[in-house]
Design an enzyme around this catalytic site. Sequence first.
Site, mmCIF file in Angstrom:
data_model
loop_
_atom_site.group_PDB
_atom_site.id
_atom_site.type_symbol
_atom_site.label_atom_id
_atom_site.label_comp_id
_atom_site.label_asym_id
_atom_site.label_seq_id
_atom_site.Cartn_x
_atom_site.Cartn_y
_atom_site.Cartn_z
ATOM 1 N N ASP A 159 43.502 10.990 33.039
ATOM 2 C CA ASP A 159 43.246 9.855 33.942
ATOM 3 C C ASP A 159 43.116 8.560 33.131
ATOM 4 O O ASP A 159 43.628 7.513 33.516
ATOM 5 C CB ASP A 159 41.966 10.109 34.742
ATOM 6 C CG ASP A 159 41.998 11.465 35.420
ATOM 7 O OD1 ASP A 159 42.808 11.659 36.324
ATOM 8 O OD2 ASP A 159 41.219 12.357 34.997
ATOM 9 N N HIS A 187 36.996 14.312 37.889
ATOM 10 C CA HIS A 187 38.458 14.353 37.777
ATOM 11 C C HIS A 187 39.012 14.755 39.141
ATOM 12 O O HIS A 187 39.370 15.899 39.395
ATOM 13 C CB HIS A 187 38.910 15.364 36.717
ATOM 14 C CG HIS A 187 40.384 15.650 36.798
ATOM 15 N ND1 HIS A 187 41.336 14.721 36.478
ATOM 16 C CD2 HIS A 187 41.071 16.749 37.192
ATOM 17 C CE1 HIS A 187 42.537 15.228 36.670
ATOM 18 N NE2 HIS A 187 42.404 16.463 37.101
HETATM 19 P P1 NAX Z 1 49.642 27.315 35.737
HETATM 20 O O1 NAX Z 1 49.462 27.941 37.070
HETATM 21 O O2 NAX Z 1 51.018 27.080 35.219
HETATM 22 O O3 NAX Z 1 48.873 28.185 34.632
HETATM 23 C C1 NAX Z 1 47.586 28.647 34.819
HETATM 24 C C2 NAX Z 1 47.457 29.975 34.105
HETATM 25 O O4 NAX Z 1 46.097 30.392 34.183
HETATM 26 C C3 NAX Z 1 48.309 31.088 34.711
HETATM 27 O O5 NAX Z 1 49.100 31.699 33.707
HETATM 28 C C4 NAX Z 1 47.259 32.042 35.257
HETATM 29 O O6 NAX Z 1 47.678 33.407 35.226
HETATM 30 C C5 NAX Z 1 46.110 31.769 34.323
HETATM 31 N N1 NAX Z 1 44.822 32.278 34.810
HETATM 32 C C6 NAX Z 1 44.374 32.374 36.078
HETATM 33 N N2 NAX Z 1 43.175 32.960 36.102
HETATM 34 C C7 NAX Z 1 42.841 33.233 34.832
HETATM 35 C C8 NAX Z 1 41.726 33.866 34.227
HETATM 36 N N3 NAX Z 1 40.711 34.334 34.956
HETATM 37 N N4 NAX Z 1 41.709 33.978 32.878
HETATM 38 C C9 NAX Z 1 42.738 33.549 32.139
HETATM 39 N N5 NAX Z 1 43.837 32.963 32.662
HETATM 40 C C10 NAX Z 1 43.880 32.812 33.989
HETATM 41 O O7 NAX Z 1 48.801 25.972 35.777
HETATM 42 P P2 NAX Z 1 48.877 24.703 34.818
HETATM 43 O O8 NAX Z 1 49.866 23.751 35.360
HETATM 44 O O9 NAX Z 1 49.019 25.153 33.425
HETATM 45 O O10 NAX Z 1 47.453 24.058 35.076
HETATM 46 C C11 NAX Z 1 46.263 24.690 34.651
HETATM 47 C C12 NAX Z 1 45.042 24.043 35.269
HETATM 48 O O11 NAX Z 1 44.922 22.700 34.831
HETATM 49 C C13 NAX Z 1 45.065 23.968 36.784
HETATM 50 O O12 NAX Z 1 43.784 24.346 37.278
HETATM 51 C C14 NAX Z 1 45.297 22.499 37.063
HETATM 52 O O13 NAX Z 1 44.797 22.112 38.309
HETATM 53 C C15 NAX Z 1 44.559 21.877 35.918
HETATM 54 N N6 NAX Z 1 44.871 20.494 35.591
HETATM 55 C C16 NAX Z 1 43.855 19.688 35.171
HETATM 56 C C17 NAX Z 1 44.063 18.409 34.732
HETATM 57 C C18 NAX Z 1 42.928 17.566 34.250
HETATM 58 O O14 NAX Z 1 43.188 16.416 33.926
HETATM 59 N N7 NAX Z 1 41.705 18.039 34.160
HETATM 60 C C19 NAX Z 1 45.396 17.795 34.755
HETATM 61 C C20 NAX Z 1 46.495 18.797 34.815
HETATM 62 C C21 NAX Z 1 46.237 20.009 35.665
HETATM 63 O O15 NAX Z 1 46.492 19.685 37.011
#
Ligand code: NAX
Length: 332
Positions: A159, A187
């Site tokens: 952000d 966020h």
């Molecule tokens: P993806 O869905 O591509 O990857 C997430 C991964 O986490 C998947 O491989 C899934 O199997 C894994 N996962 C789920 N549960 C799990 C667990 N209990 N233990 C270990 N792994 C687990 O998402 P991606 O685009 O990589 O985003 C990841 C996260 O970042 C999301 O929650 C998203 O909302 C968040 N974000 C946060 C941002 C921030 O600024 N704070 C910005 C970017 C993003 O939107």
Amino acid sequence: GKGPLRIVITGAAGQIAYSLLYQICSGDVFGQEQDLIVNLLDITPMLGVLQGVVMEIEDCSLPLVKGVFPTDSVEVAFKDIDVALFVGAMPRKEGMERKDLLSANVKIFKPQGQALEKFAKKTCKILVVGNPANTNCFILAQNAPSIPRENFTCLTRLDHNRAIGQIASRLKISPKSVKNVIIWGNHSSTQFPDARSATVNVNGKETPAYDALKDDNWLKNDFVSIVQKRGAAVIAARKLSSAMSAAKAICDHMRDWWFGTKDHEFTSMGLISDGSYGIEKGLVYSYPVQIKDGKISIVQDLKIDDWSRDLMDKTQKELIEEKNDALKATST
Ligand code: NAX
């Protein structure tokens, strides 16, 4: 020299991790002198994908990488780690309410917090990225009481970088010439992107952003709402959430934590509040920070006008609601 740094990345089979891993493993974050051991945690159905990621890291033939360990076990993943990047989370599905999202994530972050408590080094530095990032960080910290509170952070650097990008492109200057924007609070779309302390360097002259832009109306309205809604705009365009920019922001956050911020410059991080700026103690709230020798300090004594106070309180209110929902979900 130094022993290898042990890093865990959760959600390691996902799209942010895919953009993140090369930057970390190439020495771009912790320096070219620092060997690394990387634990990759994801859920069992993703172990096959994770194997592919391991192959690609190997194929990058990076000299700093002394080991890569894919796993679906928190015990293996968190054993003796120095750095934990919590990228994995339960994504919001259609029709899901915030409460449902929170309770799904409590189910992930509570056991991960317990594992952190049990297996990680007490000096472990923690960054939560997975959403809702602030409240996931809160739950993690609650469940890892023996790790110092100042070691828990959540990502608002994306952000922060978005805010810099908006001001830079509005003034047609380099992002490097924009300093000291602030992201306050959650966020989420209630965050307060604040340019009142920001300065810009135009033609070699340091000027307050408000003076350079000569447009308070843009800074108080469009700027705020563009940054608040940027994540949604990227999803609408890309059909996927931000990944390249998120990974870059994670690297910026960790590099600054490791090597410090420049004199007279600050950045934004979600931290466990110490009550600064009248924010409830214990909430994970994004603040302006300076970092020296690995120590994060909240920038104090910034003037807060009524307009800002209102926005800072609004995002605090959302965080209190999230916290209460999450605590309810933890107890059941
Ligand atoms: P993806 O869905 O591509 O990857 C997430 C991964 O986490 C998947 O491989 C899934 O199997 C894994 N996962 C789920 N549960 C799990 C667990 N209990 N233990 C270990 N792994 C687990 O998402 P991606 O685009 O990589 O985003 C990841 C996260 O970042 C999301 O929650 C998203 O909302 C968040 N974000 C946060 C941002 C921030 O600024 N704070 C910005 C970017 C993003 O939107």
